[in-house]
Write an enzyme that holds these catalytic residues in place. Structure first.
Site, PDB file in Angstrom:
ATOM      1  CB  CYS A  68      -4.104  -1.859   4.532  1.00 27.73           C
ATOM      2  SG  CYS A  68      -3.207  -1.351   6.078  1.00 27.73           S
TER       3      CYS A  68
ATOM      4  CD  GLU B  60      -2.739   1.084   2.643  1.00 20.88           C
ATOM      5  OE1 GLU B  60      -3.845   1.596   2.690  1.00 20.88           O
ATOM      6  OE2 GLU B  60      -2.153   0.629   3.506  1.00 20.88           O
TER       7      GLU B  60
ATOM      8  CE  LYS C 193      -8.133   0.353   3.888  1.00 19.81           C
ATOM      9  NZ  LYS C 193      -6.844   1.247   4.460  1.00 19.81           N
TER      10      LYS C 193
END
Length: 278
Positions: free
Chosen positions: A157, A44, A116
């Site tokens: 993440c 990321e 995300k």
């Protein structure tokens, strides 16, 4: 049955310098190509980590902008697929961006993108307070894409803490390999990083490729590191000797192992349907 596919995961310490980060990524691509990898997964924020909260908004670009075009050219010139997780994609207005996982093939084409879903709005115990949603638009769609390395499930993440996302990727979208580019904090990484990754691998019977940011990015930000590759049985098969170093780890995606684990413990057949529990 498909032959094993060699893949790699990178670890790096990105800073607030797009050109310097691209130089590091280019070097790691060369290492991966030399090692015979056909896919390299970056962490990321591979292209930029701001010194202060909100800095990323200043450099956010559309996917056809100059930053991503350079990475597309890098993939094409190096004849390698790239997983670029956590790109600062320009949002719907100047006050927002998307935290976008971009998959590029070896011809330099963007094959898929995932934005995300889960925002890191957290008061880290003994650490800083984060409010990702203050400048980031949450995605709404799961993404799984076929590739020479199996069906890839794309995440980013903090998604790692939400197992239902990974269950959907495996049982509804037939994912075989789960990509988890990340920049876990030092505090949360020490406590939870490896156990969460191994849990996701075990409960989905997928390979997990976890490329991580590592070390001090600035006076205000530090990442845990410890990039890992984990097999469908939950065994760590790739790990850098130094948790904070810049480098790559390489492993084989063995499709026969995926089939073996899933046939001997057929959890897809044993799962109870939604609505079963009262």
């Amino acid at each position: 049955m498909a032959n094993p596919a060699r893949i790699a995961a990178a670890q790096m310490t990105s800073i607030n310098d797009v050109s310097a980060n691209f130089a590091t990524c280019s070097r790691l691509v060369k290492e991966a190509v030399t090692a015979g990898a056909k896919l390299l997964c970056f962490p990321e924020n591979f292209s930029y980590v701001g010194a202060k909260t909100g800095d990323s908004l200043k450099i956010a670009e559309p996917l056809d902008g100059p930053i991503m075009n350079k990475y597309c050219s890098l993939a094409r010139e190096s004849n390698i697929w790239l997983s670029l997780g956590g790109f600062q994609e320009k949002g719907s207005d100047d006050a927002h961006l998307s935290n976008t996982h971009v998959l590029i093939d070896d011809a330099g084409n963007i094959r898929s993108t995932y934005r995300k879903m889960h925002m890191f709005d957290v008061d880290v115990p003994g650490g800083a307070v984060y409010k990702e949603s203050s400048f980031t638009e949450a995605g709404k769609e799961l993404v799984a894409v076929d590739s020479p390395f199996g069906c890839l499930g794309l995440t980013v993440c903090y998604d790692l803490r939400f197992p239902e996302l990974y269950q959907q990727l495996r049982f509804k979208h037939d994912a075989q390999v789960l990509l988890v580019p990340a920049a876990f904090t030092k505090v949360t990484g020490e406590a939870h990083w490896e156990v969460l990754l191994r849990a996701r691998a075990i409960e989905t019977q997928c390979y997990v490729i976890a490329a991580s940011q590592a070390g001090k990015h600035s006076d205000e930000r530090e990442s845990y590191g410890a990039s890992l590759i984990i097999d469908p049985w939950g065994t760590v098969i790739g790990r850098l000797p130094d948790r904070l170093s810049t480098g790559i780890i390489v492993a084989e995606i063995d499709f026969s192992l995926i089939d073996s684990v899933r046939s001997k413990m057929p959890i897809s057949e044993h799962r109870k349907p939604i609505g079963f529990w009262r």
